[in-house]
Design a protein around this motif. Structure first.
Motif, short mmCIF file in Angstrom:
data_model
loop_
_atom_site.label_atom_id
_atom_site.label_comp_id
_atom_site.label_asym_id
_atom_site.label_seq_id
_atom_site.Cartn_x
_atom_site.Cartn_y
_atom_site.Cartn_z
N GLU A 7 11.03 15.37 2.35
CA GLU A 7 10.02 14.64 1.59
C GLU A 7 10.19 13.14 1.69
N LEU A 8 11.42 12.65 1.70
CA LEU A 8 11.63 11.20 1.81
C LEU A 8 11.15 10.69 3.15
N GLN A 9 11.48 11.38 4.21
CA GLN A 9 11.02 10.98 5.54
C GLN A 9 9.50 11.00 5.61
N TYR A 10 8.90 12.03 5.05
CA TYR A 10 7.44 12.15 5.05
C TYR A 10 6.79 10.99 4.28
N ASN A 11 7.29 10.70 3.07
CA ASN A 11 6.71 9.61 2.28
C ASN A 11 6.83 8.27 2.99
N CYS A 12 7.95 8.05 3.67
CA CYS A 12 8.12 6.80 4.43
C CYS A 12 7.13 6.73 5.58
N LEU A 13 6.93 7.83 6.27
CA LEU A 13 5.96 7.86 7.36
C LEU A 13 4.54 7.60 6.85
N MET A 14 4.21 8.18 5.70
CA MET A 14 2.87 7.97 5.14
C MET A 14 2.69 6.51 4.70
N THR A 15 3.76 5.89 4.21
CA THR A 15 3.68 4.47 3.85
C THR A 15 3.43 3.62 5.09
N ILE A 16 4.17 3.91 6.14
CA ILE A 16 3.97 3.19 7.40
C ILE A 16 2.55 3.41 7.91
N MET A 17 2.06 4.63 7.81
CA MET A 17 0.70 4.93 8.27
C MET A 17 -0.33 4.09 7.54
N GLU A 18 -0.16 3.92 6.21
CA GLU A 18 -1.11 3.11 5.44
C GLU A 18 -1.00 1.64 5.80
N ILE A 19 0.22 1.15 6.00
CA ILE A 19 0.40 -0.26 6.36
C ILE A 19 -0.21 -0.54 7.73
N THR A 20 0.02 0.34 8.69
CA THR A 20 -0.54 0.12 10.03
C THR A 20 -2.06 0.28 10.02
N ALA A 21 -2.58 1.17 9.15
CA ALA A 21 -4.03 1.31 9.04
C ALA A 21 -4.65 0.02 8.51
N ALA A 22 -3.98 -0.63 7.57
CA ALA A 22 -4.46 -1.92 7.07
C ALA A 22 -4.38 -2.98 8.16
N ALA A 23 -3.30 -2.95 8.95
CA ALA A 23 -3.13 -3.93 10.03
C ALA A 23 -4.16 -3.74 11.13
N GLU A 24 -4.62 -2.51 11.32
CA GLU A 24 -5.61 -2.25 12.37
C GLU A 24 -6.87 -3.07 12.16
N TYR A 25 -7.26 -3.25 10.91
CA TYR A 25 -8.52 -3.94 10.61
C TYR A 25 -8.30 -5.34 10.05
N ASN A 26 -7.06 -5.82 10.06
CA ASN A 26 -6.78 -7.16 9.58
C ASN A 26 -5.89 -7.88 10.59
N ALA A 27 -6.48 -8.78 11.32
CA ALA A 27 -5.77 -9.44 12.41
C ALA A 27 -4.59 -10.26 11.89
N ASP A 28 -4.73 -10.89 10.73
CA ASP A 28 -3.63 -11.71 10.20
C ASP A 28 -2.41 -10.85 9.90
N LEU A 29 -2.63 -9.70 9.27
CA LEU A 29 -1.51 -8.81 8.98
C LEU A 29 -0.90 -8.27 10.26
N ARG A 30 -1.74 -7.98 11.22
CA ARG A 30 -1.25 -7.46 12.51
C ARG A 30 -0.36 -8.49 13.19
N ARG A 31 -0.81 -9.74 13.19
CA ARG A 31 -0.04 -10.79 13.88
C ARG A 31 1.23 -11.14 13.13
N SER A 32 1.18 -11.14 11.79
CA SER A 32 2.36 -11.57 11.03
C SER A 32 3.43 -10.49 10.94
N SER A 33 3.04 -9.23 10.92
CA SER A 33 4.01 -8.16 10.66
C SER A 33 4.32 -7.29 11.86
N PHE A 34 3.48 -7.32 12.89
CA PHE A 34 3.70 -6.41 14.02
C PHE A 34 3.71 -7.16 15.36
N ARG A 35 4.32 -8.35 15.32
CA ARG A 35 4.52 -9.06 16.57
C ARG A 35 5.46 -8.25 17.47
N ILE A 36 5.23 -8.31 18.76
CA ILE A 36 5.98 -7.47 19.69
C ILE A 36 7.46 -7.82 19.69
#
Length: 623
Positions: free
Chosen positions: A417-446
């Motif tokens: 359950e802990l691993q699953y909840n962490c994955l779901m949190t990441i999924m929501e953060i990346t979903a927000a980053a998909e549609y927000n360029a500022d979040l994408r650039r600030s948090s997911f730089r290569i």
């Protein structure tokens, strides 16, 4: 909005039936007929009047007063006194004509006496739950039924529990909170009654006071059971519940923190206002703090083992200096990239648990059982998941607290359950980053260590864990980040292509959707990514998907169209007879999904440009 009844002072509420009883007494004295019956009515009214006056004296001196049952009972008593007054007045001497019109019978008296007997029972019960004979300290839980609640016993029981919460001693308060938690667990009607009858404020007070561990657990359990509906969650928010819960989460024993984190998750899930208020009250920082507890211990020890004694001394001096010079920093984490997990871990604790009370709780947490620590982390991860869901602002706040690095580490080390909840949190953060360029650039730089750690763990889950429940959120997350990967980062595409042939059609469909985000026209590198998908043998797998269920077939077709449009001259497309498949889909799938007609038609046109020879042979063939 408060009703007119609720806006009146409780003394005014009680004053009206007292005046009515005086009027009934005067009418009894003036009665000329049915004197014996009127006298009996007067005796009952006197009993009611005496109890009303006792209740008034108590209400005027009580420090805390639960007025819901008082108002309801008083309103019912007033109705019955009005009935008695009307009946007794009819017994006064009048003209013969008036007497004929207003005939009174013994049955009328029996009916009124029954009503007054009910009022006596209601007032006796009301006085008992406030224990007015013992100075109003609260009479404990009273499960007897007053006549007013004979058809709905839940109502009187809730009244008794809430009155006990407000006015009794701690053991009785704990019992009452547990009873309310049990009632709320049963059905939504009970939940509605508890909220409407004012059960939320005393539960929050019991939680805030922190009188005992048992009391806080009972209060959080009851509030949690209430909070599965937006309207009820909003009622908790309106009573300043968010601030109380955040304080409890930041400064309580681990078991209570676990319950508080579950409550944050539940309220954020059901009400966007609560989701925003929790973030505004800075709940994300303590959640990440608790989730990170002991997460980086091994890394810290390994790093220290590689340091010389002199280096360790210097690091400690630097950390102590930072702690002394920034004791009130509102953001304890640096936005710059950490050079090592050990430095992050050391800095993290020096800045977040510097107070003596926090240090005490930290020592308590260190001595807790492993299952208690795990339960807390599961609850914190779920709370972060619900706070990030659909919220760009909250997703950004999580990444600013270095939450991504912690989530990646837990995905790597934990399971269940802990691993699953962490994955779901990441999924929501990346979903927000998909549609927000500022979040994408600030948090997911290569070149960001946290982003790299997240991507590595997502791909590991996709490749190594044969569990669609975990793989699907990982696949969705990679798809959401599709625009962050340069063309040379082909290593992120291969695991997705492999999953196109997975036996679970839902997982295969999600892989196709994520790959579609690499190959769609909105992606600047769609041509390069399309070629990479083909190079990794994606076309044959997509052709097989066209024979799967409707969802897999649909998204497999969309991805095939993207490949045809951006890499139409590929031999792999010709060898797999993709043109024929698209022409067949144009007559079948598109009939069910007309919005795809333009896309499929465009893909067919592109393939025709590169497969003219094949088309010429087909047109010149004479049967």
């Amino acid at each position: 909005m408060a009703t007119e009844l609720e806006e009146k002072l409780i003394e005014e509420e009680l004053g009206y039936p007292i005046r009515l009883s005086e009027q009934v007494r005067a009418a009894v004295d003036e009665a000329n007929w049915f004197k014996l019956e009127c006298s009996e009515v007067g005796k009952q009214v006197d009993r009611v009047s005496q109890m009303l006056r006792t209740m008034t004296r108590f209400a005027s001196t009580a420090q805390f007063l639960y007025d819901r049952p008082i108002r309801r009972v008083t309103a019912e008593v007033s109705k019955n006194l009005e009935r008695a007054l009307t009946l007794v007045r009819k017994c006064k001497r009048r003209s013969v004509l008036r007497r004929v019109v207003t005939i009174v019978s013994a049955a009328d008296f029996r009916k009124v006496q029954s009503f007054l007997e009910s009022s006596v029972g209601d007032m006796r019960w009301l006085l008992s739950i406030f224990d007015t004979e013992n100075g109003g300290s609260g009479g404990g839980i009273n499960l007897s039924l007053p006549p007013i609640a004979s058809n709905d016993p839940i109502l009187s029981w809730v009244w008794s529990f809430v009155a006990t919460l407000q006015m009794s001693q701690l053991p009785e308060k704990i019992e009452a909170a547990n009873e309310l938690a049990s009632f709320a667990r049963d059905n939504d009607r009970n939940k509605k009654i508890i909220v409407e009858e004012g059960g939320v404020p005393p539960l929050l007070k019991l939680l805030k006071d922190g009188a005992s561990l048992e009391a806080q657990i009972a209060a959080t359990t009851a509030i949690y059971n209430l909070a599965n509906d937006q309207e009820r969650v909003r009622a908790i928010v309106n009573e300043l519940g968010v601030q109380i819960i955040v304080q409890v989460l930041s400064d309580s024993p681990m078991v209570v923190q676990t319950q508080a984190a579950r409550l944050v998750a539940r309220m954020a899930e059901y009400d966007p206002v609560a989701q925003e208020d929790f973030a505004r009250e800075h709940v994300i920082r303590p959640l990440v703090t608790l989730l990170s507890f002991e997460t980086f211990v091994d890394d810290h020890k390994d790093q220290l083992s590689k340091q010389s004694f002199h280096s360790i001394v210097e690091i400690n001096k630097q950390m102590e200096k930072k702690t002394l010079t920034r004791p009130n920093s509102s953001r304890p984490y640096s936005n710059s990239n950490s050079n090592s997990n050990s430095n992050y871990y050391h800095y993290y604790y020096h800045n977040n648990e510097g107070s003596s009370r926090a240090g005490q709780h930290r020592r308590e947490r260190e001595n807790e059982k492993p299952e208690v620590k795990l339960s807390l982390k599961i609850s914190c991860a779920e709370a972060l998941w619900m706070l990030a869901k659909g919220s760009v602002l909250n997703s950004r706040r999580i990444t600013e607290t270095k939450g991504l690095l912690c989530l990646a580490k837990l995905v790597e080390k934990e399971e269940g359950e802990l691993q699953y909840n962490c994955l779901m949190t990441i999924m929501e953060i990346t979903a927000a980053a998909e549609y927000n360029a500022d979040l994408r650039r600030s948090s997911f730089r290569i070149n960001s260590p946290a982003a790299k750690a997240v991507v590595e763990q997502l791909l590991r889950v996709i490749r190594e864990l044969d569990n669609p429940v975990l793989q699907i959120p990982a696949i969705k997350s990679i798809g959401s980040l599709a625009r962050t990967f340069p063309a040379r980062e082909t290593w992120v595409i291969n695991p997705l292509v492999t999953q196109l042939s997975h036996r679970n059609p839902e997982l295969a469909a999600e892989a196709a959707i994520s790959l579609g985000k690499f190959a769609c026209p909105d992606n600047f590198l769609c041509v390069e990514h399309s070629k990479t998908i083909i190079e990794y043998n994606g076309v044959p797998q997509l052709m097989r998907m066209l024979r799967a269920n409707e969802r897999a077939q649909l998204h497999g077709l969309i991805l095939l169209c993207y490949l045809a449009i951006h890499a139409g001259n590929s031999e792999a497309l010709e060898q797999a007879r993709v043109l024929t498949a698209l022409e067949g889909a144009d007559r079948t799938v598109v009939a069910q999904h007309p919005e795809l007609r333009e896309l499929v038609s465009k893909a067919i046109d592109h393939l025709n440009l590169y497969q003219v020879g094949v088309q010429s042979q087909m047109h010149s063939f004479v049967p």
